[in-house]
Design a protein around this motif. Structure first.
Motif, PDB file in Angstrom:
ATOM      1  N   HIS B  82       0.862  -1.190   0.000  1.00  0.00           N
ATOM      2  CA  HIS B  82       0.000   0.000   0.000  1.00  0.00           C
ATOM      3  C   HIS B  82       0.889   1.227   0.000  1.00  0.00           C
ATOM      4  CE1 HIS B  82      -2.919   2.891   1.850  1.00  0.00           C
ATOM      5  NE2 HIS B  82      -3.759   2.210   1.069  1.00  0.00           N
ATOM      6  N   TRP B  83       0.366   2.359  -0.504  1.00  0.00           N
ATOM      7  CA  TRP B  83       1.180   3.573  -0.559  1.00  0.00           C
ATOM      8  C   TRP B  83       1.689   3.959   0.828  1.00  0.00           C
ATOM      9  CZ3 TRP B  83      -0.239   7.638   2.465  1.00  0.00           C
ATOM     10  CH2 TRP B  83      -1.585   7.681   2.888  1.00  0.00           C
ATOM     11  N   SER B  84       0.914   3.639   1.878  1.00  0.00           N
ATOM     12  CA  SER B  84       1.310   4.019   3.231  1.00  0.00           C
ATOM     13  C   SER B  84       2.479   3.192   3.763  1.00  0.00           C
ATOM     14  CB  SER B  84       0.120   3.894   4.181  1.00  0.00           C
ATOM     15  OG  SER B  84      -0.345   2.555   4.210  1.00  0.00           O
ATOM     16  N   ASP B  85       2.886   2.166   3.010  1.00  0.00           N
ATOM     17  CA  ASP B  85       4.042   1.366   3.433  1.00  0.00           C
ATOM     18  C   ASP B  85       5.364   2.035   3.093  1.00  0.00           C
ATOM     19  OD1 ASP B  85       2.247  -1.598   2.443  1.00  0.00           O
ATOM     20  OD2 ASP B  85       2.491  -0.762   4.472  1.00  0.00           O
ATOM     21  N   ALA B  86       5.323   3.114   2.348  1.00  0.00           N
ATOM     22  CA  ALA B  86       6.560   3.826   2.018  1.00  0.00           C
ATOM     23  C   ALA B  86       7.218   4.313   3.303  1.00  0.00           C
ATOM     24  CB  ALA B  86       6.252   5.006   1.104  1.00  0.00           C
ATOM     25  N   ALA B  87       8.436   3.863   3.545  1.00  0.00           N
ATOM     26  CA  ALA B  87       9.133   4.131   4.814  1.00  0.00           C
ATOM     27  C   ALA B  87      10.514   3.508   4.709  1.00  0.00           C
ATOM     28  CB  ALA B  87       8.358   3.518   5.983  1.00  0.00           C
ATOM     29  N   GLU B  88      11.249   3.570   5.804  1.00  0.00           N
ATOM     30  CA  GLU B  88      12.528   2.875   5.867  1.00  0.00           C
ATOM     31  C   GLU B  88      12.381   1.686   6.809  1.00  0.00           C
ATOM     32  OE1 GLU B  88      15.904   5.402   6.471  1.00  0.00           O
ATOM     33  OE2 GLU B  88      17.210   3.907   5.549  1.00  0.00           O
ATOM     34  N   TYR B  89      12.979   0.579   6.416  1.00  0.00           N
ATOM     35  CA  TYR B  89      12.834  -0.664   7.149  1.00  0.00           C
ATOM     36  C   TYR B  89      14.193  -1.140   7.653  1.00  0.00           C
ATOM     37  CZ  TYR B  89       8.120  -0.763   5.343  1.00  0.00           C
ATOM     38  OH  TYR B  89       6.815  -0.434   5.065  1.00  0.00           O
ATOM     39  N   PHE B  90      14.216  -1.519   8.920  1.00  0.00           N
ATOM     40  CA  PHE B  90      15.457  -1.957   9.551  1.00  0.00           C
ATOM     41  C   PHE B  90      15.316  -3.363  10.100  1.00  0.00           C
ATOM     42  CE2 PHE B  90      17.872   1.958   9.557  1.00  0.00           C
ATOM     43  CZ  PHE B  90      16.891   2.937   9.481  1.00  0.00           C
ATOM     44  N   CYS B  91      16.303  -4.177   9.798  1.00  0.00           N
ATOM     45  CA  CYS B  91      16.422  -5.510  10.372  1.00  0.00           C
ATOM     46  C   CYS B  91      17.399  -5.436  11.539  1.00  0.00           C
ATOM     47  CB  CYS B  91      16.934  -6.467   9.289  1.00  0.00           C
ATOM     48  SG  CYS B  91      17.142  -8.177   9.800  1.00  0.00           S
ATOM     49  N   ALA B  92      17.160  -6.214  12.595  1.00  0.00           N
ATOM     50  CA  ALA B  92      18.040  -6.188  13.756  1.00  0.00           C
ATOM     51  C   ALA B  92      18.179  -7.592  14.325  1.00  0.00           C
ATOM     52  CB  ALA B  92      17.513  -5.228  14.817  1.00  0.00           C
ATOM     53  N   VAL B  93      19.317  -7.846  14.948  1.00  0.00           N
ATOM     54  CA  VAL B  93      19.573  -9.150  15.561  1.00  0.00           C
ATOM     55  C   VAL B  93      20.081  -8.960  16.971  1.00  0.00           C
ATOM     56  CG1 VAL B  93      21.957  -9.311  14.681  1.00  0.00           C
ATOM     57  CG2 VAL B  93      20.714 -11.394  15.232  1.00  0.00           C
ATOM     58  N   GLY B  94      19.648  -9.812  17.873  1.00  0.00           N
ATOM     59  CA  GLY B  94      20.133  -9.850  19.240  1.00  0.00           C
ATOM     60  C   GLY B  94      20.297 -11.293  19.636  1.00  0.00           C
ATOM     61  N   GLY B  95      20.733 -11.508  20.889  1.00  0.00           N
ATOM     62  CA  GLY B  95      20.968 -12.882  21.291  1.00  0.00           C
ATOM     63  C   GLY B  95      20.685 -13.109  22.751  1.00  0.00           C
ATOM     64  N   LYS B  96      20.542 -14.382  23.089  1.00  0.00           N
ATOM     65  CA  LYS B  96      20.216 -14.760  24.453  1.00  0.00           C
ATOM     66  C   LYS B  96      21.292 -14.317  25.422  1.00  0.00           C
ATOM     67  CE  LYS B  96      18.636 -18.846  26.951  1.00  0.00           C
ATOM     68  NZ  LYS B  96      18.417 -20.302  26.857  1.00  0.00           N
ATOM     69  N   GLY B  97      22.544 -14.336  24.977  1.00  0.00           N
ATOM     70  CA  GLY B  97      23.628 -14.005  25.883  1.00  0.00           C
ATOM     71  C   GLY B  97      23.862 -12.528  26.062  1.00  0.00           C
ATOM     72  N   SER B  98      23.223 -11.724  25.266  1.00  0.00           N
ATOM     73  CA  SER B  98      23.453 -10.287  25.349  1.00  0.00           C
ATOM     74  C   SER B  98      22.572  -9.696  26.440  1.00  0.00           C
ATOM     75  CB  SER B  98      23.150  -9.620  24.014  1.00  0.00           C
ATOM     76  OG  SER B  98      21.760  -9.592  23.795  1.00  0.00           O
ATOM     77  N   GLN B  99      22.810  -8.435  26.735  1.00  0.00           N
ATOM     78  CA  GLN B  99      21.985  -7.784  27.752  1.00  0.00           C
ATOM     79  C   GLN B  99      20.821  -7.046  27.139  1.00  0.00           C
ATOM     80  OE1 GLN B  99      25.249  -5.719  29.842  1.00  0.00           O
ATOM     81  NE2 GLN B  99      24.434  -6.650  31.672  1.00  0.00           N
ATOM     82  N   GLY B 100      20.573  -7.309  25.902  1.00  0.00           N
ATOM     83  CA  GLY B 100      19.461  -6.635  25.240  1.00  0.00           C
ATOM     84  C   GLY B 100      19.917  -5.745  24.112  1.00  0.00           C
ATOM     85  N   ASN B 101      21.243  -5.691  23.877  1.00  0.00           N
ATOM     86  CA  ASN B 101      21.714  -4.909  22.739  1.00  0.00           C
ATOM     87  C   ASN B 101      21.271  -5.554  21.439  1.00  0.00           C
ATOM     88  OD1 ASN B 101      23.003  -3.632  24.755  1.00  0.00           O
ATOM     89  ND2 ASN B 101      25.031  -3.713  23.849  1.00  0.00           N
ATOM     90  N   LEU B 102      20.917  -4.727  20.496  1.00  0.00           N
ATOM     91  CA  LEU B 102      20.583  -5.193  19.159  1.00  0.00           C
ATOM     92  C   LEU B 102      21.589  -4.620  18.168  1.00  0.00           C
ATOM     93  CD1 LEU B 102      16.686  -4.735  19.064  1.00  0.00           C
ATOM     94  CD2 LEU B 102      18.016  -6.767  19.696  1.00  0.00           C
ATOM     95  N   ILE B 103      21.837  -5.392  17.135  1.00  0.00           N
ATOM     96  CA  ILE B 103      22.665  -4.909  16.033  1.00  0.00           C
ATOM     97  C   ILE B 103      21.725  -4.640  14.875  1.00  0.00           C
ATOM     98  CG2 ILE B 103      24.551  -5.458  14.458  1.00  0.00           C
ATOM     99  CD1 ILE B 103      25.469  -7.466  16.682  1.00  0.00           C
TER     100      ILE B 103
END
Lengths: 115, 114
Positions: B82-103
């Motif tokens: 839809h036209w309203s989907d125009a935006a920027e999209y970000f993928c991120a990864v984190g892990g069980k061993g981290s303290q909540g930081n995402l890359i």
């Protein structure tokens, strides 16, 4: 709904000024984060905190400091603003405990211009 | 090193067409994966997340993503844009061993043609 608020949407400061950016979250999250976002560079982590009075450096801490005196509030401080700190600053928060709840919730951002 | 790659900086699709945004990650531990969307001048909003279980996850606004461990990918899809989907999209990864930081990846900007 989780709410993360930032003190200003737009800010214009002069070179050398001390700048405070404030972030408040209302979900009792342990983690809080400060990022800067620049075109083509994505989000870069400046500092994060997982508890009151605790802080950890992120990828680009130079020129910045932070303060977390209360669980809900995390402040980013530019001790002496420079033009290369002109950017969008995003605050986020998340739970620390259960990993399945660690998604980050973002504030609306502060666009800082240093002249 | 831990990283997230979004190979496409900018994608343009026609309204009503299908969409796939690519995300590849490098992470030593079991990854937790996220997609966020950012409208102009706004903060990031969570679209969906994957922690475990079914590798096809559904999100808000009609988006879905599929986790493929063998390909280290977590691509985002939508059957009809839809036209309203125009935006920027970000993928991120984190892990069980981290303290909540995402890359975070560097983002893919989506434009929608009428």
């Amino acid at each position: 709904d989780v709410k993360v608020t930032q003190s200003s949407r737009y800010l214009v400061k002069r070179t050398g000024e001390k700048v405070f950016l404030e972030c408040v979250q209302d979900m009792d999250h342990e983690n809080m984060f400060w990022y800067r976002q620049d075109p083509g560079l994505g989000l870069r982590l400046i500092y994060f905190s997982y508890d009151v009075k605790m802080k950890e450096k992120g990828d680009i801490p130079e020129g910045y400091s932070v303060s977390r005196e209360k669980k809900e509030r995390f402040s980013l401080i530019l001790e002496s603003a420079s033009t290369n700190q002109t950017s969008m600053y995003l605050c986020a928060s998340s739970f620390l405990g259960l990993a399945s709840r660690r998604e980050q919730y973002f504030g609306p951002g502060t666009r800082l211009t240093v002249t | 090193a831990q990283s997230v790659t979004q190979p496409d900086i900018h994608i343009t699709v026609s309204e009503g067409a299908s969409l796939e945004l690519r995300c590849n990650y490098s992470y030593g531990a079991t990854p937790y994966l996220f997609w966020y969307v950012q409208s102009p001048g706004q903060g990031l909003q969570l679209l969906l997340k994957y922690f475990s279980g079914d590798t096809l996850v559904q999100g808000i606004k009609g988006f879905e993503a599929e986790f493929k461990r063998s390909q280290s990918s977590f691509n985002l899809r939508k059957p009809s844009v839809h036209w309203s989907d125009a935006a920027e999209y970000f993928c991120a990864v984190g892990g069980k061993g981290s303290q909540g930081n995402l890359i975070f990846g560097k983002g893919t900007k989506l434009s929608v043609k009428p």
